[in-house]
Enzyme design. Structure first.
Site, PDB file in Angstrom:
ATOM      1  N   SER A   8       0.839  -1.196   0.000  1.00  9.43           N
ATOM      2  CA  SER A   8       0.000   0.000   0.000  1.00  9.43           C
ATOM      3  C   SER A   8       0.876   1.247   0.000  1.00  9.43           C
ATOM      4  O   SER A   8       1.608   1.521   0.959  1.00  9.43           O
ATOM      5  CB  SER A   8      -0.912   0.000   1.230  1.00  9.43           C
ATOM      6  OG  SER A   8      -1.583   1.241   1.291  1.00  9.43           O
ATOM      7  N   HIS A  33      -1.128  -1.089  -4.479  1.00  8.68           N
ATOM      8  CA  HIS A  33      -2.413  -0.764  -3.850  1.00  8.68           C
ATOM      9  C   HIS A  33      -2.408   0.730  -3.541  1.00  8.68           C
ATOM     10  O   HIS A  33      -1.534   1.233  -2.824  1.00  8.68           O
ATOM     11  CB  HIS A  33      -2.613  -1.587  -2.579  1.00  8.68           C
ATOM     12  CG  HIS A  33      -3.936  -1.349  -1.909  1.00  8.68           C
ATOM     13  ND1 HIS A  33      -5.107  -1.954  -2.318  1.00  8.68           N
ATOM     14  CD2 HIS A  33      -4.272  -0.551  -0.866  1.00  8.68           C
ATOM     15  CE1 HIS A  33      -6.105  -1.551  -1.544  1.00  8.68           C
ATOM     16  NE2 HIS A  33      -5.627  -0.693  -0.651  1.00  8.68           N
ATOM     17  N   ASP A  35      -4.541   4.015  -2.160  1.00  9.42           N
ATOM     18  CA  ASP A  35      -5.677   4.437  -1.332  1.00  9.42           C
ATOM     19  C   ASP A  35      -6.031   5.896  -1.586  1.00  9.42           C
ATOM     20  O   ASP A  35      -5.236   6.789  -1.288  1.00  9.42           O
ATOM     21  CB  ASP A  35      -5.311   4.281   0.147  1.00  9.42           C
ATOM     22  CG  ASP A  35      -5.148   2.822   0.546  1.00  9.42           C
ATOM     23  OD1 ASP A  35      -6.108   2.060   0.361  1.00  9.42           O
ATOM     24  OD2 ASP A  35      -4.051   2.456   1.016  1.00  9.42           O
ATOM     25  N   MET A  37      -8.564   8.823  -0.456  1.00  2.00           N
ATOM     26  CA  MET A  37      -9.499   9.177   0.627  1.00  2.00           C
ATOM     27  C   MET A  37      -9.956  10.626   0.470  1.00  2.00           C
ATOM     28  O   MET A  37      -9.138  11.486   0.149  1.00  2.00           O
ATOM     29  CB  MET A  37      -8.785   9.057   1.977  1.00  2.00           C
ATOM     30  CG  MET A  37      -8.147   7.712   2.217  1.00  2.00           C
ATOM     31  SD  MET A  37      -7.248   7.731   3.775  1.00  2.00           S
ATOM     32  CE  MET A  37      -6.538   6.080   3.755  1.00  2.00           C
ATOM     33  N   HIS A  66      -8.093   1.754  -4.490  1.00  2.00           N
ATOM     34  CA  HIS A  66      -9.100   1.573  -3.431  1.00  2.00           C
ATOM     35  C   HIS A  66      -9.691   2.946  -3.126  1.00  2.00           C
ATOM     36  O   HIS A  66      -9.040   3.776  -2.488  1.00  2.00           O
ATOM     37  CB  HIS A  66      -8.394   0.963  -2.210  1.00  2.00           C
ATOM     38  CG  HIS A  66      -9.267   0.807  -1.006  1.00  2.00           C
ATOM     39  ND1 HIS A  66      -8.746   0.519   0.246  1.00  2.00           N
ATOM     40  CD2 HIS A  66     -10.610   0.889  -0.840  1.00  2.00           C
ATOM     41  CE1 HIS A  66      -9.739   0.434   1.121  1.00  2.00           C
ATOM     42  NE2 HIS A  66     -10.871   0.661   0.499  1.00  2.00           N
ATOM     43  N   MET A  68     -11.869   5.390  -1.187  1.00  4.59           N
ATOM     44  CA  MET A  68     -12.601   5.619   0.054  1.00  4.59           C
ATOM     45  C   MET A  68     -13.230   7.001  -0.067  1.00  4.59           C
ATOM     46  O   MET A  68     -12.824   7.968   0.602  1.00  4.59           O
ATOM     47  CB  MET A  68     -11.642   5.516   1.255  1.00  4.59           C
ATOM     48  CG  MET A  68     -11.298   4.074   1.591  1.00  4.59           C
ATOM     49  SD  MET A  68      -9.800   3.918   2.564  1.00  4.59           S
ATOM     50  CE  MET A  68      -8.601   3.824   1.235  1.00  4.59           C
ATOM     51  N   MET A 137     -12.080  -5.167   4.595  1.00  2.00           N
ATOM     52  CA  MET A 137     -11.278  -4.269   5.442  1.00  2.00           C
ATOM     53  C   MET A 137     -11.072  -4.934   6.807  1.00  2.00           C
ATOM     54  O   MET A 137     -12.035  -5.257   7.500  1.00  2.00           O
ATOM     55  CB  MET A 137     -11.984  -2.921   5.636  1.00  2.00           C
ATOM     56  CG  MET A 137     -12.060  -2.044   4.394  1.00  2.00           C
ATOM     57  SD  MET A 137     -10.463  -1.712   3.615  1.00  2.00           S
ATOM     58  CE  MET A 137      -9.553  -0.955   4.963  1.00  2.00           C
ATOM     59  N   GLY A 144      -3.347   4.127   7.858  1.00  2.00           N
ATOM     60  CA  GLY A 144      -2.461   2.977   7.892  1.00  2.00           C
ATOM     61  C   GLY A 144      -2.023   2.732   9.329  1.00  2.00           C
ATOM     62  O   GLY A 144      -2.308   3.540  10.228  1.00  2.00           O
ATOM     63  N   ASP A 175      -7.229  -6.051   3.653  1.00  2.00           N
ATOM     64  CA  ASP A 175      -6.587  -4.739   3.724  1.00  2.00           C
ATOM     65  C   ASP A 175      -6.613  -4.194   5.151  1.00  2.00           C
ATOM     66  O   ASP A 175      -7.679  -3.872   5.676  1.00  2.00           O
ATOM     67  CB  ASP A 175      -7.322  -3.791   2.764  1.00  2.00           C
ATOM     68  CG  ASP A 175      -6.618  -2.453   2.618  1.00  2.00           C
ATOM     69  OD1 ASP A 175      -5.498  -2.289   3.144  1.00  2.00           O
ATOM     70  OD2 ASP A 175      -7.203  -1.566   1.963  1.00  2.00           O
TER      71      ASP A 175
HETATM   72  C1  DX5 Z   1      -6.609   1.932   5.141  1.00  2.00           C
HETATM   73  C2  DX5 Z   1      -6.094   1.588   3.780  1.00  2.00           C
HETATM   74  C3  DX5 Z   1      -5.044   0.548   3.767  1.00  2.00           C
HETATM   75  C4  DX5 Z   1      -3.790   0.924   4.510  1.00  2.00           C
HETATM   76  C5  DX5 Z   1      -3.205  -0.335   5.077  1.00  2.00           C
HETATM   77  O1  DX5 Z   1      -7.707   2.748   5.024  1.00  2.00           O
HETATM   78  O2  DX5 Z   1      -7.146   1.124   2.958  1.00  2.00           O
HETATM   79  O3  DX5 Z   1      -4.717   0.144   2.442  1.00  2.00           O
HETATM   80  O4  DX5 Z   1      -2.846   1.586   3.715  1.00  2.00           O
HETATM   81  O5  DX5 Z   1      -2.161   0.012   5.910  1.00  2.00           O
HETATM   82  P1  DX5 Z   1      -1.537  -0.972   6.976  1.00  2.00           P
HETATM   83  O6  DX5 Z   1      -1.030  -2.169   6.202  1.00  2.00           O
HETATM   84  O7  DX5 Z   1      -0.453  -0.156   7.577  1.00  2.00           O
HETATM   85  O8  DX5 Z   1      -2.621  -1.345   7.925  1.00  2.00           O
HETATM   86 ZN    ZN Z   2      -6.628   0.189   0.990  1.00  2.00          ZN
END
Ligand code: DX5
Ligand code: ZN
Length: 219
Positions: A8, A33, A35, A37, A66, A68, A137, A144, A175
Site C-alpha cells: 500500500s 495498492h 488508497d 481518501m 481503493h 474511500m 477491510m 495505515g 486490507d
Molecule cells: C486503510 C487503507 C489501507 C492501509 C493499510 O484505510 O485502505 O490500504 O494503507 O495500511 P496498513 O497495512 O499499515 O494497515
Molecule cells: Zn486500501
C-alpha cells in the site's frame, strides 16, 4: 494459483515516491495498492488524481485503486483514463452498486467492492458474479498502521462460501494490519491478495519484507 502481495503506497515516503515505486517494481510484489481518501467517507485525506498520474508514470505492475470516497461513480471514467486496472468502491458508499459495477466494467477495469468491518459479506450475494475483487477491510478505513481485527477470518470463510456457491471467480483481498504473523492464517481462510502498508514500508528492508510476505503467503 499463487497468492498475491499488494504493497500500500499510503505508507511510502511521499518525498521519495519514485524511489519507493521502483523498489516495488523490482520486488516480488504483484500489485500497487493505492488508497484514495476524500475526508468525507473516511476521516482522512490521502491524495488525488495528479499523484496517481505521477505514480502511474513509474509503476510497472497492476494498479489497484481503493476508493474511500462518497459517490465514487462520479470518477469512474477519470480513473480509467489514469491507467487504473482494478477499481474498488465501498459498498457503504454506493446506493446503486450494481449500476456502478457495470460502469466500471464498461470502462474496461476490473470491478472491486470493499467492505467496512461492520458490513456483512452476505450483502454481496446478489452481485457476487459481477465482482472481480472483494476487499475485506481488516481495520476501519482511513489510516495505515492500525491493528488487525480478528473477526476478519470468519468473514473470509463466509465470503469464500458465497463465491463457491455462485461459481464466481472473485478474488478475496485483505486490507489493514497485515503482517507475516497473520498472512498464512488469512490465506488458509481463503484470501487471495494481501495488502500491506506499514509492515512493508516501515521495515528496514522493504524489498526483503515483500519477499518474506510472499513466501509466507505461498508456503
Ligand atoms: C486503510 C487503507 C489501507 C492501509 C493499510 O484505510 O485502505 O490500504 O494503507 O495500511 P496498513 O497495512 O499499515 O494497515
Ligand atoms: Zn486500501
Amino acid at each position: 494459483m499463487s497468492k498475491l502481495i499488494a504493497p500500500s503506497i499510503l505508507a511510502a515516503d511521499f518525498a521519495n515516491l519514485q524511489r519507493d515505486i521502483e523498489m516495488v517494481n523490482n520486488s516480488e510484489a504483484d500489485w500497487f495498492h493505492i488508497d484514495i481518501m476524500d475526508g468525507v467517507f473516511v476521516p482522512n485525506i490521502s491524495f488525488g488524481m495528479p499523484v496517481l498520474e505521477a505514480i502511474n508514470r513509474h509503476a510497472g505492475k497492476v494498479i489497484d485503486v481503493h476508493l474511500m470516497i462518497t459517490q465514487p461513480e462520479r470518477y469512474i471514467e477519470t480513473f480509467a483514463a489514469l491507467g487504473t486496472d482494478n477499481l474498488t468502491v465501498h459498498y457503504e458508499a454506493c446506493t446503486h452498486l450494481h449500476r456502478t459495477l457495470q460502469a466500471i466494467k464498461n470502462a474496461n477495469m476490473r470491478t472491486g467492492v470493499a467492505l467496512n468491518p461492520h458490513t456483512n459479506v452476505s450483502l454481496l450475494e446478489d452481485v457476487i458474479t459481477e465482482i472481480d475483487l472483494v476487499c475485506i477491510m481488516s481495520v476501519n478505513p482511513g489510516f495505515g498502521g492500525q491493528s488487525f481485527i480478528e473477526n476478519t477470518y470468519k468473514k473470509i470463510r463466509q465470503l469464500k462460501e458465497i463465491i463457491l456457491d455462485n461459481n464466481a471467480t472473485t478474488q478475496i483481498q485483505i486490507d489493514g494490519g497485515v503482517t507475516d504473523k497473520n498472512a498464512k492464517q488469512l490465506i488458509d481462510a481463503g484470501a487471495d491478495v494481501l495488502v500491506a502498508g506499514s509492515y512493508v514500508f516501515k521495515s528496514a528492508n522493504p524489498s526483503e519484507t515483500i519477499k518474506h510476505l510472499k513466501e509466507t503467503a505461498n508456503a
